[in-house]
Design an enzyme around this catalytic site. Structure first.
Site, PDB file in Angstrom:
ATOM      1  N   SER A   1       0.847  -1.206   0.000  1.00 41.75           N
ATOM      2  CA  SER A   1       0.000   0.000   0.000  1.00 41.75           C
ATOM      3  C   SER A   1       0.875   1.246   0.000  1.00 41.75           C
ATOM      4  O   SER A   1       2.001   1.214   0.529  1.00 41.75           O
ATOM      5  CB  SER A   1      -0.881   0.014   1.247  1.00 41.75           C
TER       6      SER A   1
ATOM      7  N   TYR B   1      -0.866  -0.149  10.444  1.00 37.97           N
ATOM      8  CA  TYR B   1      -1.054  -0.760   9.115  1.00 37.97           C
ATOM      9  C   TYR B   1       0.118  -0.364   8.202  1.00 37.97           C
ATOM     10  O   TYR B   1       0.690  -1.207   7.506  1.00 37.97           O
ATOM     11  CB  TYR B   1      -2.385  -0.253   8.559  1.00 37.97           C
TER      12      TYR B   1
HETATM   13  N1  LIG Z   1      -8.909  -0.834  -0.230  1.00 43.63           N
HETATM   14  C1  LIG Z   1      -7.875  -0.023  -0.185  1.00 43.63           C
HETATM   15  O1  LIG Z   1      -8.024   1.224  -0.130  1.00 43.63           O
HETATM   16  C2  LIG Z   1      -6.472  -0.572  -0.247  1.00 43.63           C
HETATM   17  C3  LIG Z   1      -5.413   0.319  -0.480  1.00 43.63           C
HETATM   18  C4  LIG Z   1      -4.106  -0.171  -0.529  1.00 43.63           C
HETATM   19  C5  LIG Z   1      -3.876  -1.516  -0.360  1.00 43.63           C
HETATM   20  N2  LIG Z   1      -4.926  -2.372  -0.104  1.00 43.63           N
HETATM   21  C6  LIG Z   1      -4.612  -3.774   0.084  1.00 43.63           C
HETATM   22  O2  LIG Z   1      -5.273  -4.505  -0.929  1.00 43.63           O
HETATM   23  C7  LIG Z   1      -5.423  -5.865  -0.494  1.00 43.63           C
HETATM   24  C8  LIG Z   1      -6.828  -6.327  -0.802  1.00 43.63           C
HETATM   25  O3  LIG Z   1      -7.767  -5.582  -0.018  1.00 43.63           O
HETATM   26  P1  LIG Z   1      -9.170  -5.075  -0.596  1.00 43.63           P
HETATM   27  O4  LIG Z   1      -9.095  -3.605  -0.687  1.00 43.63           O
HETATM   28  O5  LIG Z   1      -9.507  -5.874  -1.802  1.00 43.63           O
HETATM   29  O6  LIG Z   1     -10.155  -5.347   0.610  1.00 43.63           O
HETATM   30  P2  LIG Z   1     -11.138  -6.570   0.915  1.00 43.63           P
HETATM   31  O7  LIG Z   1     -12.058  -6.800  -0.222  1.00 43.63           O
HETATM   32  O8  LIG Z   1     -11.699  -6.263   2.262  1.00 43.63           O
HETATM   33  O9  LIG Z   1     -10.134  -7.795   0.995  1.00 43.63           O
HETATM   34  C9  LIG Z   1      -9.356  -8.107   2.116  1.00 43.63           C
HETATM   35  C10 LIG Z   1      -9.158  -9.592   2.058  1.00 43.63           C
HETATM   36  O10 LIG Z   1      -8.247 -10.012   3.062  1.00 43.63           O
HETATM   37  C11 LIG Z   1      -8.781 -11.209   3.599  1.00 43.63           C
HETATM   38  N3  LIG Z   1      -8.253 -11.470   4.928  1.00 43.63           N
HETATM   39  C12 LIG Z   1      -8.175 -10.648   5.986  1.00 43.63           C
HETATM   40  N4  LIG Z   1      -7.631 -11.296   7.032  1.00 43.63           N
HETATM   41  C13 LIG Z   1      -7.385 -12.563   6.612  1.00 43.63           C
HETATM   42  C14 LIG Z   1      -6.842 -13.713   7.228  1.00 43.63           C
HETATM   43  N5  LIG Z   1      -6.456 -13.722   8.508  1.00 43.63           N
HETATM   44  N6  LIG Z   1      -6.725 -14.841   6.484  1.00 43.63           N
HETATM   45  C15 LIG Z   1      -7.113 -14.869   5.199  1.00 43.63           C
HETATM   46  N7  LIG Z   1      -7.637 -13.818   4.560  1.00 43.63           N
HETATM   47  C16 LIG Z   1      -7.775 -12.677   5.275  1.00 43.63           C
HETATM   48  C17 LIG Z   1     -10.284 -10.968   3.644  1.00 43.63           C
HETATM   49  O11 LIG Z   1     -10.958 -12.193   3.807  1.00 43.63           O
HETATM   50  P3  LIG Z   1     -12.516 -12.225   4.251  1.00 43.63           P
HETATM   51  O12 LIG Z   1     -13.261 -11.858   3.010  1.00 43.63           O
HETATM   52  O13 LIG Z   1     -12.726 -13.603   4.688  1.00 43.63           O
HETATM   53  O14 LIG Z   1     -12.648 -11.203   5.348  1.00 43.63           O
HETATM   54  C18 LIG Z   1     -10.470 -10.351   2.268  1.00 43.63           C
HETATM   55  O15 LIG Z   1     -10.547 -11.339   1.268  1.00 43.63           O
HETATM   56  C19 LIG Z   1      -5.055  -5.871   0.996  1.00 43.63           C
HETATM   57  O16 LIG Z   1      -3.745  -6.357   1.135  1.00 43.63           O
HETATM   58  C20 LIG Z   1      -5.108  -4.407   1.367  1.00 43.63           C
HETATM   59  O17 LIG Z   1      -4.284  -4.132   2.473  1.00 43.63           O
HETATM   60  C21 LIG Z   1      -6.222  -1.923  -0.067  1.00 43.63           C
END
Ligand SMILES: NC(=O)c1ccc[n+]([C@@H]2O[C@H](COP(=O)([O-])OP(=O)(O)OC[C@H]3O[C@@H](n4cnc5c(N)ncnc54)[C@H](OP(=O)(O)O)[C@@H]3O)[C@@H](O)[C@H]2O)c1
Length: 244
Positions: free
Chosen positions: A137, A150
């Protein structure tokens, strides 16, 4: 293309998976929640994936990781790409009060990722080909009062990836560091949206392109690169006075 996706139920990762499905990819998906995982897998089958396998994995359960990776290698007959996408955005103010919350956030976002990378790196290094991509990120680029737990985890993963890239280059293995800015996904459901938010589709498709082009470090969308260059360049004596 044989692709392993860890945290495949993420809104961003499922868009990357769709791009592979449309190219008749063979996929192995892991996720924490079985029902969500099954629905992502069904969607990818409809979109053209040649094969989709699934396995439940809570990445915080580190002793289970290696056996799931082995099962992916065995089901697909090897791996070309591994994408690590899981992540959890902790409540910063709760982390400031409770050590257990801080440690849990670092465990899932940093330690669990590093553990997965250690197993995957050895596999790809022995194979002398392939690509490992990890979603970090822009939050890892500079510590801010609003989300430094984070940010510390994401920044730590980025440094780990830098060293891994340096190590694996000689083996012909690519390591892609993906740095999205704000993305409109369930993770940011509680965050007020603004013009800087990108859609998961745009980010997920860009990750697919970055992997296919074997990029080293990508900011998504691209404008975060100059933005973060400016933010990283601000002197600490000024930065500490800002409420960010
Ligand atoms: N959204 C943003 O603004 C943003 C910005 C920069 C980077 N990111 C990064 O992008 C990546 C994807 O996130 P997203 O934005 O697509 O959000 P998201 O849809 O909420 O996805 C997060 C995922 O992480 C999984 N997860 C969390 N804890 C876990 C665990 N202990 N074991 C296995 N899976 C776990 C969740 O599983 P469940 O569905 O079962 O909860 C979900 O599939 C993450 O690494 C996040 O940090 C996001």
């Amino acid at each position: 293309m044989r692709v392993l996706i860890i945290g495949a139920t993420s809104a961003i990762a499922s868009e990357t998976a769709r791009a592979y499905a449309e190219g008749r990819g063979r996929l192995f998906l892991t996720g924490r929640t079985g029902a969500k995982l099954a629905s992502v897998a069904d969607d990818l089958r409809v979109r053209g994936a040649a094969e989709v396998h699934t396995a439940e994995l809570d990445v915080a359960q580190i002793p289970l990781q290696a056996q799931i990776i082995e099962s992916a290698i065995s089901k697909l007959g090897g791996l070309d790409v591994a994408l690590i996408a899981h992540g959890a955005l902790p409540d910063q103010s709760a982390c400031e009060k409770l050590v257990v919350d801080t440690v849990a956030a670092l465990h899932v976002n940093f330690t669990a990722t590093v553990a997965l990378l250690t197993v995957l790196a050895n596999y790809f290094e022995a194979q002398h080909s392939g690509c490992i991509a990890v979603i970090t990120s822009v939050a890892g680029d500079r510590g801010r009062q609003s989300n430094y737990v984070y940010g510390a985890a994401k920044g730590g993963v980025e440094r780990f990836l830098q060293g891994l890239r340096n190590r694996l280059h000689a083996s012909g293995v690519t390591v892609v560091t993906v740095k999205p800015g704000f993305v409109d996904t369930p993770m940011t459901a509680g965050v007020k949206k603004n013009l800087l938010f990108a859609s998961p589709r745009r980010v997920g498709r860009s990750i697919h392109r970055a992997i296919e082009r074997r990029r080293d470090v990508v900011y998504i969308p691209w404008f975060w690169r100059p933005v973060m260059m400016v933010i990283r360049g601000l002197p600490e004596r000024l930065f500490k006075r800002l409420h960010l």
